[in-house]
Design a protein around this motif. Structure first.
Motif, mmCIF file in Angstrom:
data_model
loop_
_atom_site.group_PDB
_atom_site.id
_atom_site.type_symbol
_atom_site.label_atom_id
_atom_site.label_comp_id
_atom_site.label_asym_id
_atom_site.label_seq_id
_atom_site.Cartn_x
_atom_site.Cartn_y
_atom_site.Cartn_z
ATOM 1 N N LEU A 1 1.151 27.625 -15.498
ATOM 2 C CA LEU A 1 0.780 29.023 -15.708
ATOM 3 C C LEU A 1 -0.030 29.595 -14.549
ATOM 4 C CD1 LEU A 1 -0.228 28.685 -19.470
ATOM 5 C CD2 LEU A 1 1.948 29.529 -18.539
ATOM 6 N N SER A 2 -0.660 28.741 -13.763
ATOM 7 C CA SER A 2 -1.511 29.202 -12.662
ATOM 8 C C SER A 2 -0.754 29.395 -11.349
ATOM 9 C CB SER A 2 -2.657 28.197 -12.438
ATOM 10 O OG SER A 2 -3.477 28.113 -13.586
ATOM 11 N N TYR A 3 0.531 29.061 -11.333
ATOM 12 C CA TYR A 3 1.323 29.165 -10.100
ATOM 13 C C TYR A 3 2.539 30.067 -10.356
ATOM 14 C CZ TYR A 3 -1.539 25.309 -8.459
ATOM 15 O OH TYR A 3 -2.601 24.528 -8.083
ATOM 16 N N PRO A 4 2.460 31.348 -9.968
ATOM 17 C CA PRO A 4 3.498 32.325 -10.305
ATOM 18 C C PRO A 4 4.927 31.922 -9.950
ATOM 19 C CG PRO A 4 1.581 33.443 -9.431
ATOM 20 C CD PRO A 4 1.324 31.972 -9.247
ATOM 21 N N GLU A 5 5.147 31.355 -8.767
ATOM 22 C CA GLU A 5 6.511 31.000 -8.377
ATOM 23 C C GLU A 5 7.068 29.888 -9.259
ATOM 24 O OE1 GLU A 5 7.067 30.184 -4.269
ATOM 25 O OE2 GLU A 5 6.296 32.122 -3.593
ATOM 26 N N VAL A 6 6.249 28.872 -9.502
ATOM 27 C CA VAL A 6 6.681 27.762 -10.355
ATOM 28 C C VAL A 6 6.832 28.255 -11.789
ATOM 29 C CG1 VAL A 6 6.056 25.487 -11.280
ATOM 30 C CG2 VAL A 6 5.673 26.012 -8.864
ATOM 31 N N ARG A 7 5.888 29.064 -12.223
ATOM 32 C CA ARG A 7 5.953 29.628 -13.578
ATOM 33 C C ARG A 7 7.250 30.403 -13.779
ATOM 34 N NH1 ARG A 7 1.357 33.268 -13.973
ATOM 35 N NH2 ARG A 7 2.789 34.883 -13.230
ATOM 36 N N SER A 8 7.621 31.227 -12.798
ATOM 37 C CA SER A 8 8.845 32.008 -12.895
ATOM 38 C C SER A 8 10.068 31.112 -13.005
ATOM 39 C CB SER A 8 8.970 32.922 -11.669
ATOM 40 O OG SER A 8 10.156 33.668 -11.721
ATOM 41 N N ALA A 9 10.097 30.044 -12.199
ATOM 42 C CA ALA A 9 11.235 29.122 -12.229
ATOM 43 C C ALA A 9 11.333 28.407 -13.573
ATOM 44 C CB ALA A 9 11.108 28.101 -11.098
ATOM 45 N N GLU B 1 17.467 33.432 -32.661
ATOM 46 C CA GLU B 1 16.938 34.761 -32.974
ATOM 47 C C GLU B 1 15.448 34.893 -32.687
ATOM 48 O OE1 GLU B 1 19.888 35.905 -36.683
ATOM 49 O OE2 GLU B 1 18.145 34.622 -37.078
ATOM 50 N N ALA B 2 14.759 33.751 -32.494
ATOM 51 C CA ALA B 2 13.307 33.792 -32.208
ATOM 52 C C ALA B 2 12.872 32.452 -31.644
ATOM 53 C CB ALA B 2 12.519 34.111 -33.476
ATOM 54 N N LEU B 3 11.822 32.495 -30.827
ATOM 55 C CA LEU B 3 11.213 31.275 -30.289
ATOM 56 C C LEU B 3 9.874 31.042 -30.963
ATOM 57 C CD1 LEU B 3 11.827 31.620 -26.428
ATOM 58 C CD2 LEU B 3 13.328 30.625 -28.169
ATOM 59 N N PHE B 4 9.575 29.783 -31.242
ATOM 60 C CA PHE B 4 8.269 29.428 -31.790
ATOM 61 C C PHE B 4 7.667 28.310 -30.943
ATOM 62 C CE2 PHE B 4 9.656 31.959 -35.255
ATOM 63 C CZ PHE B 4 8.484 32.405 -35.873
ATOM 64 N N GLY B 5 6.475 28.579 -30.397
ATOM 65 C CA GLY B 5 5.806 27.611 -29.554
ATOM 66 C C GLY B 5 4.952 26.644 -30.346
ATOM 67 N N THR B 6 4.742 25.472 -29.764
ATOM 68 C CA THR B 6 3.819 24.505 -30.354
ATOM 69 C C THR B 6 2.410 24.865 -29.910
ATOM 70 O OG1 THR B 6 4.096 23.032 -28.451
ATOM 71 C CG2 THR B 6 5.548 22.668 -30.342
ATOM 72 N N SER B 7 1.456 24.544 -30.747
ATOM 73 C CA SER B 7 0.062 24.857 -30.436
ATOM 74 C C SER B 7 -0.602 23.646 -29.761
ATOM 75 C CB SER B 7 -0.665 25.198 -31.731
ATOM 76 O OG SER B 7 -2.011 25.486 -31.507
ATOM 77 N N THR B 8 -1.257 23.864 -28.592
ATOM 78 C CA THR B 8 -1.410 25.159 -27.946
ATOM 79 C C THR B 8 -0.530 25.290 -26.693
ATOM 80 O OG1 THR B 8 -3.259 24.333 -26.603
ATOM 81 C CG2 THR B 8 -3.801 25.389 -28.695
ATOM 82 N N ALA B 9 -0.081 24.156 -26.187
ATOM 83 C CA ALA B 9 0.555 24.152 -24.868
ATOM 84 C C ALA B 9 1.884 24.892 -24.818
ATOM 85 C CB ALA B 9 0.741 22.717 -24.386
ATOM 86 N N GLY B 10 2.581 24.991 -25.951
ATOM 87 C CA GLY B 10 3.880 25.647 -25.929
ATOM 88 C C GLY B 10 3.834 27.146 -26.129
ATOM 89 N N ILE B 11 2.658 27.671 -26.490
ATOM 90 C CA ILE B 11 2.564 29.088 -26.866
ATOM 91 C C ILE B 11 2.916 30.021 -25.709
ATOM 92 C CG2 ILE B 11 1.022 30.917 -27.648
ATOM 93 C CD1 ILE B 11 -0.523 28.793 -29.224
ATOM 94 N N ALA B 12 2.259 29.841 -24.568
ATOM 95 C CA ALA B 12 2.497 30.750 -23.435
ATOM 96 C C ALA B 12 3.943 30.672 -22.956
ATOM 97 C CB ALA B 12 1.541 30.419 -22.294
ATOM 98 N N HIS B 13 4.503 29.470 -22.913
ATOM 99 C CA HIS B 13 5.879 29.313 -22.445
ATOM 100 C C HIS B 13 6.861 29.978 -23.406
ATOM 101 C CE1 HIS B 13 4.405 26.697 -19.326
ATOM 102 N NE2 HIS B 13 3.848 25.904 -20.218
ATOM 103 N N ALA B 14 6.591 29.863 -24.706
ATOM 104 C CA ALA B 14 7.445 30.524 -25.696
ATOM 105 C C ALA B 14 7.356 32.041 -25.544
ATOM 106 C CB ALA B 14 7.035 30.108 -27.106
ATOM 107 N N ALA B 15 6.150 32.540 -25.302
ATOM 108 C CA ALA B 15 5.955 33.984 -25.178
ATOM 109 C C ALA B 15 6.700 34.546 -23.965
ATOM 110 C CB ALA B 15 4.465 34.305 -25.067
#
Length: 213
Positions: free
Chosen positions: A45-53, A70-84
């Motif tokens: 999450l701290s590296y925009p280019e890698v995050r985008s990829a 139809e929807a994504l659900f992230g695991t708490s807590t590490a999967g939340i930002a990636h799901a969003a």
């Protein structure tokens, strides 16, 4: 957009220091298992280019393998930002599942709107023995969701995790796996090729510490 393959993702994770190899000074997991490797995907999450990829690869993996999602659900807590982020790219709803229900307010364990019968995909950052991600899958199923499968950033490919997911009748598609990380790390000189054998020994039987010898 050129989509990343497993080797690209492996190089990205190594380039930002998200993968740590310490065969001589193992990490200790909560279970007590000694591990020569640790993967911290929160750093993505701290590296925009890698995050985008990574997020583009998650979104494409969902489209390719779970087109009815139809929807994504992230695991708490590490999967939340990636799901969003991936849900934003796909233009679909997103939510997440807590590790335990809140003890106040509405006492939710699932955050975000889940419609009974909704086809969902779980987003996880890392899978080892699969216990945590299957807790999320089971919670969603209990609330009426149709869980199509899992998309994870990294998987160890441990036998116990594979067996558990098979028993739960749920598939997982990872952006990168343990073997690819080890291969790329050796190619780039991050570890020696002799270390690969030790890493595979650990992966195949993490409770056997003979790889440390």
């Amino acid at each position: 957009m050129i989509l990343s393959n497993k080797h690209d993702i492996a190089r990205d994770l190594l380039s930002i220091g998200a993968v740590f190899f310490r065969p001589e000074e193992p990490f200790i997991w909560a279970s007590g298992i000694k591990s020569p490797i640790y993967c911290d995907n929160r750093l993505i999450l701290s590296y925009p280019e890698v995050r985008s990829a990574v997020e583009s690869a998650i979104a494409q993996t969902v489209k390719d393998n779970y087109p009815a999602c139809e929807a994504l659900f992230g695991t708490s807590t590490a999967g939340i930002a990636h799901a969003a982020i991936a849900a934003h790219l796909l233009g679909i709803p997103m939510g997440y599942v807590r590790s335990g229900a809140k003890d106040h307010g509405r006492n939710n364990k699932i955050e975000g709107k889940l419609i009974p019968g909704q086809k969902v995909v779980v987003i996880e950052d890392l899978i080892s023995t699969a216990g945590s991600v299957l807790d999320v899958v089971n919670t969603l199923r209990e609330e009426g969701a149709e869980v199509l499968g899992i998309v994870s950033i990294f998987t160890y490919g441990m036998r116990k995790g594979l067996e558990r997911m098979d028993e739960a009748n749920v598939s997982n598609h990872s952006l990168v796996d343990f073997d690819t990380i080890a291969e790329v790390a050796a190619e780039t000189g991050y570890i020696s090729k002799n270390d690969i054998k030790r890493l595979i020994m650990f992966r195949d039987n993490p409770s056997d510490e003979s790889w440390m010898e």
